[in-house]
Design a protein around this motif. Structure first.
Motif, PDB file in Angstrom:
ATOM      1  N   PRO A 115       0.838  -1.211   0.000  1.00 49.87           N
ATOM      2  CA  PRO A 115       0.000   0.000   0.000  1.00 49.87           C
ATOM      3  C   PRO A 115       0.871   1.258   0.000  1.00 49.87           C
ATOM      4  N   ASN A 116       0.405   2.287  -0.671  1.00 48.50           N
ATOM      5  CA  ASN A 116       1.157   3.552  -0.790  1.00 48.50           C
ATOM      6  C   ASN A 116       2.569   3.309  -1.327  1.00 48.50           C
ATOM      7  N   TYR A 117       2.649   2.511  -2.369  1.00 52.84           N
ATOM      8  CA  TYR A 117       3.920   2.039  -2.909  1.00 52.84           C
ATOM      9  C   TYR A 117       4.937   3.155  -3.139  1.00 52.84           C
ATOM     10  N   GLU A 118       4.568   4.176  -3.889  1.00 52.58           N
ATOM     11  CA  GLU A 118       5.532   5.236  -4.237  1.00 52.58           C
ATOM     12  C   GLU A 118       6.050   5.944  -2.993  1.00 52.58           C
ATOM     13  N   VAL A 119       5.175   6.189  -2.029  1.00 52.99           N
ATOM     14  CA  VAL A 119       5.576   6.841  -0.779  1.00 52.99           C
ATOM     15  C   VAL A 119       6.528   5.935   0.003  1.00 52.99           C
ATOM     16  N   LYS A 120       6.197   4.654   0.075  1.00 55.08           N
ATOM     17  CA  LYS A 120       7.047   3.698   0.799  1.00 55.08           C
ATOM     18  C   LYS A 120       8.426   3.583   0.162  1.00 55.08           C
ATOM     19  N   VAL A 121       8.463   3.472  -1.169  1.00 54.50           N
ATOM     20  CA  VAL A 121       9.748   3.332  -1.862  1.00 54.50           C
ATOM     21  C   VAL A 121      10.624   4.563  -1.601  1.00 54.50           C
ATOM     22  N   LYS A 122      10.014   5.730  -1.589  1.00 50.89           N
ATOM     23  CA  LYS A 122      10.769   6.960  -1.282  1.00 50.89           C
ATOM     24  C   LYS A 122      11.272   6.930   0.156  1.00 50.89           C
ATOM     25  N   SER A 123      10.446   6.452   1.091  1.00 47.22           N
ATOM     26  CA  SER A 123      10.857   6.428   2.502  1.00 47.22           C
ATOM     27  C   SER A 123      12.001   5.430   2.724  1.00 47.22           C
ATOM     28  N   PHE A 124      11.990   4.293   2.027  1.00 44.68           N
ATOM     29  CA  PHE A 124      13.083   3.326   2.145  1.00 44.68           C
ATOM     30  C   PHE A 124      14.408   3.921   1.660  1.00 44.68           C
ATOM     31  N   PHE A 125      14.305   4.930   0.768  1.00 40.30           N
ATOM     32  CA  PHE A 125      15.493   5.513   0.155  1.00 40.30           C
ATOM     33  C   PHE A 125      16.092   6.639   1.005  1.00 40.30           C
ATOM     34  N   GLU A 126      15.482   6.962   2.125  1.00 42.20           N
ATOM     35  CA  GLU A 126      16.072   7.921   3.053  1.00 42.20           C
ATOM     36  C   GLU A 126      17.250   7.249   3.747  1.00 42.20           C
ATOM     37  N   GLU A 127      18.375   7.943   3.801  1.00 46.61           N
ATOM     38  CA  GLU A 127      19.559   7.381   4.454  1.00 46.61           C
ATOM     39  C   GLU A 127      19.281   7.197   5.941  1.00 46.61           C
ATOM     40  N   HIS A 128      19.559   5.990   6.439  1.00 44.78           N
ATOM     41  CA  HIS A 128      19.242   5.674   7.829  1.00 44.78           C
ATOM     42  C   HIS A 128      20.144   4.554   8.337  1.00 44.78           C
ATOM     43  N   LEU A 129      20.010   4.259   9.606  1.00 50.76           N
ATOM     44  CA  LEU A 129      20.673   3.108  10.203  1.00 50.76           C
ATOM     45  C   LEU A 129      19.682   2.391  11.100  1.00 50.76           C
ATOM     46  N   HIS A 130      20.057   1.200  11.523  1.00 49.08           N
ATOM     47  CA  HIS A 130      19.280   0.428  12.489  1.00 49.08           C
ATOM     48  C   HIS A 130      20.212   0.054  13.639  1.00 49.08           C
ATOM     49  N   THR A 131      19.630  -0.244  14.784  1.00 47.06           N
ATOM     50  CA  THR A 131      20.431  -0.638  15.939  1.00 47.06           C
ATOM     51  C   THR A 131      20.682  -2.147  15.956  1.00 47.06           C
ATOM     52  N   ASP A 132      20.158  -2.854  14.977  1.00 47.75           N
ATOM     53  CA  ASP A 132      20.401  -4.281  14.803  1.00 47.75           C
ATOM     54  C   ASP A 132      20.780  -4.532  13.348  1.00 47.75           C
ATOM     55  N   GLU A 133      21.316  -5.720  13.071  1.00 46.43           N
ATOM     56  CA  GLU A 133      21.613  -6.083  11.692  1.00 46.43           C
ATOM     57  C   GLU A 133      20.349  -6.025  10.837  1.00 46.43           C
ATOM     58  N   GLU A 134      20.537  -5.726   9.574  1.00 52.35           N
ATOM     59  CA  GLU A 134      19.457  -5.851   8.598  1.00 52.35           C
ATOM     60  C   GLU A 134      19.823  -7.013   7.690  1.00 52.35           C
ATOM     61  N   ILE A 135      19.006  -8.067   7.729  1.00 49.31           N
ATOM     62  CA  ILE A 135      19.280  -9.282   6.967  1.00 49.31           C
ATOM     63  C   ILE A 135      18.209  -9.421   5.897  1.00 49.31           C
ATOM     64  N   ARG A 136      18.625  -9.504   4.642  1.00 44.68           N
ATOM     65  CA  ARG A 136      17.685  -9.652   3.538  1.00 44.68           C
ATOM     66  C   ARG A 136      18.169 -10.751   2.602  1.00 44.68           C
ATOM     67  N   TYR A 137      17.250 -11.672   2.320  1.00 41.82           N
ATOM     68  CA  TYR A 137      17.509 -12.783   1.421  1.00 41.82           C
ATOM     69  C   TYR A 137      16.509 -12.657   0.281  1.00 41.82           C
ATOM     70  N   CYS A 138      16.990 -12.350  -0.899  1.00 41.14           N
ATOM     71  CA  CYS A 138      16.129 -12.137  -2.058  1.00 41.14           C
ATOM     72  C   CYS A 138      15.699 -13.489  -2.625  1.00 41.14           C
ATOM     73  N   VAL A 139      14.408 -13.793  -2.508  1.00 39.63           N
ATOM     74  CA  VAL A 139      13.890 -15.061  -3.030  1.00 39.63           C
ATOM     75  C   VAL A 139      13.208 -14.874  -4.384  1.00 39.63           C
ATOM     76  N   ALA A 140      12.982 -13.622  -4.788  1.00 34.21           N
ATOM     77  CA  ALA A 140      12.433 -13.321  -6.122  1.00 34.21           C
ATOM     78  C   ALA A 140      12.690 -11.848  -6.412  1.00 34.21           C
ATOM     79  N   GLY A 141      12.868 -11.528  -7.688  1.00 33.83           N
ATOM     80  CA  GLY A 141      13.090 -10.142  -8.087  1.00 33.83           C
ATOM     81  C   GLY A 141      14.495  -9.676  -7.768  1.00 33.83           C
TER      82      GLY A 141
END
Length: 192
Positions: free
Chosen positions: A86-112
């Protein structure tokens, strides 16, 4: 005879220095000439990577070993595409804001596929393309951002130690302990 052994990860994970263009974030943004970054250099920044069998992730022994050795007890999936988010364009823009997390970010691409951008020691952006079968771990405290590529689709397994905390801290958040630890481990002592 004498052929170099190719790292299988390079078929599903590639990295390069980005240009300074303001064009669509979903484009590759290669410099001219192209300047690729090795997976070893990414590892020096704390970014770990694997190539796994995305067609058989439910039974993949390599994934099971990684999860056990790193304590990844939580798992879910996130699909980033116009039809599922939902709100795809807004979400994609928000993911592109430079940021950090206090834990690891683990991503395993299973498609795309998608891009994870990280900063090098000189603050230059490195774009990391992750395709089906690629898994990356961004260390706690690293400044980064994410965007889909021009195909506008990624399905990623998200892994976490314990209960997930997805809080992004937009730059600047250099005072956070996770950032200080990252700087100590990968920026200051890196050449030692």
């Amino acid at each position: 005879m004498g052929e170099a052994v190719k790292d299988g990860r390079e078929e599903v994970i590639q990295a390069w220095y980005m240009d300074d263009s303001e064009e669509d974030q979903r484009l590759p943004h290669h410099k001219d000439p192209k300047e690729f970054v090795s997976l070893d250099k990414l590892a020096e920044l704390g970014v770990l990577s694997w190539r796994l069998d995305a067609d058989n992730y439910e039974t993949d022994e390599d994934l099971k070993k990684i999860r056990e050795s790193r304590g990844y007890s939580y798992m879910d999936f996130c699909e980033v595409c116009p039809e599922k988010l939902p709100n795809y364009e807004v979400k994609v823009k928000s993911f592109f804001e430079e940021h950090l997390h206090t834990d690891e970010e683990i991503r395993y691409c299973v498609a795309g596929s998608g891009y994870f951008d990280v900063r090098d020691r000189n603050e230059a952006w490195i774009r990391v393309l992750v395709k089906k079968g690629g898994m990356i771990v961004l260390p706690a405290g690293i400044y980064h951002r994410f965007t889909v590529d021009s195909d506008n689709y990624i399905k990623a397994m998200r892994l976490f130690v314990g209960e997930p905390v997805w809080t992004p801290y937009n730059r600047p958040h250099d005072h956070l302990p996770a950032r200080k630890e990252y700087v100590d481990n990968f920026m200051i002592n890196a050449s030692a």
